[in-house]
Enzyme design. Structure first.
Site, PDB file in Angstrom:
ATOM      1  N   ASN A 104       0.796  -1.225   0.000  1.00  0.00           N
ATOM      2  CA  ASN A 104       0.000   0.000   0.000  1.00  0.00           C
ATOM      3  C   ASN A 104       0.830   1.277   0.000  1.00  0.00           C
ATOM      4  OD1 ASN A 104      -1.521  -2.081   2.177  1.00  0.00           O
ATOM      5  ND2 ASN A 104      -2.619  -1.530   0.316  1.00  0.00           N
ATOM      6  N   VAL A 111       1.145   6.919  -0.526  1.00  0.00           N
ATOM      7  CA  VAL A 111       0.424   6.047   0.394  1.00  0.00           C
ATOM      8  C   VAL A 111      -0.994   5.820  -0.107  1.00  0.00           C
ATOM      9  CG1 VAL A 111      -0.397   5.788   2.769  1.00  0.00           C
ATOM     10  CG2 VAL A 111       1.780   6.938   2.328  1.00  0.00           C
ATOM     11  N   CYS A 112      -1.412   4.561  -0.130  1.00  0.00           N
ATOM     12  CA  CYS A 112      -2.784   4.210  -0.502  1.00  0.00           C
ATOM     13  C   CYS A 112      -3.552   3.930   0.780  1.00  0.00           C
ATOM     14  CB  CYS A 112      -2.796   2.986  -1.412  1.00  0.00           C
ATOM     15  SG  CYS A 112      -4.454   2.529  -1.937  1.00  0.00           S
ATOM     16  N   LEU A 113      -4.277   4.937   1.225  1.00  0.00           N
ATOM     17  CA  LEU A 113      -5.105   4.827   2.421  1.00  0.00           C
ATOM     18  C   LEU A 113      -6.405   5.554   2.101  1.00  0.00           C
ATOM     19  CD1 LEU A 113      -5.165   3.862   5.393  1.00  0.00           C
ATOM     20  CD2 LEU A 113      -4.199   6.083   6.025  1.00  0.00           C
TER      21      LEU A 113
END
Length: 184
Positions: A104, A111-113
């Site tokens: 992620n 950042v993949c959030l």
């Protein structure tokens, strides 16, 4: 929507003019909200916050996460936060400054959030973001990756994934075609 962009542009213009003239500017609503968020922080024990530009620049800070469980135990990961002037109506910009092997987080630190993107709402705060980042280290998600190679390895061969994470944390190691200098 157009109106919101005009407000953003006007706020940016006012901020730039104040900097050029050396004027002391009044705190924006976003700065006041951020000040409150920071004063009410309840950080996980594995996290700490610092202000590299000094306490006068609350809009830019760093959070260090040292996971004490999961694949990333023993690592030390630094995230930079840039909070926009219209916070909380826009999510903070977060980047991982530590090169990391993670499904992620890509190798450039993006950042993949979900709460930093499509699920951001003004009721969320900095504490929520920090807990979300901390959760990425205990529960990496291969279903919504930025680093597809790491996601595929986590999904298909968790033991190899764990080995690759250890190599990246210990440093001076190649994982595939990427070199990791370490983060412990």
């Amino acid at each position: 929507m157009i109106r919101l962009f005009k407000v953003k542009e006007k706020q940016k213009e006012i901020e730039e003019n104040a900097k050029e003239k050396g004027l002391v500017k009044k705190q924006s609503a976003g700065e006041l909200r951020l000040h409150r968020d920071i004063s009410e922080l309840n950080l996980p024990k594995a996290c700490e916050i610092s202000f590299p530009n000094g306490k006068n620049d609350l809009m830019n800070f760093e959070v260090t996460i040292e996971p004490d469980e999961g694949y990333y135990t023993g690592g030390r990961f630094v995230f930079s936060f840039h909070v926009p002037i219209i916070y909380p109506h826009e999510a903070p910009k977060v980047k991982c400054e530590t090169k990391i092997y993670h499904p992620n987080i890509d190798l450039e630190g993006n950042v993949c959030l979900n709460i930093l993107r499509e699920d951001w709402k003004p009721v969320l705060n900095i504490n929520t973001v920090i807990y979300g980042l901390s959760h990425l280290f205990t529960q990496p998600n291969y279903e919504d990756p930025l680093n597809h190679e790491a996601a595929d390895v986590l999904r298909d061969d968790p033991k190899l994934f764990e080995s690759n994470v250890r190599k990246a944390i210990e440093g001076r190691q190649w994982v595939g075609t990427d070199y990791f200098s370490g983060c412990n």
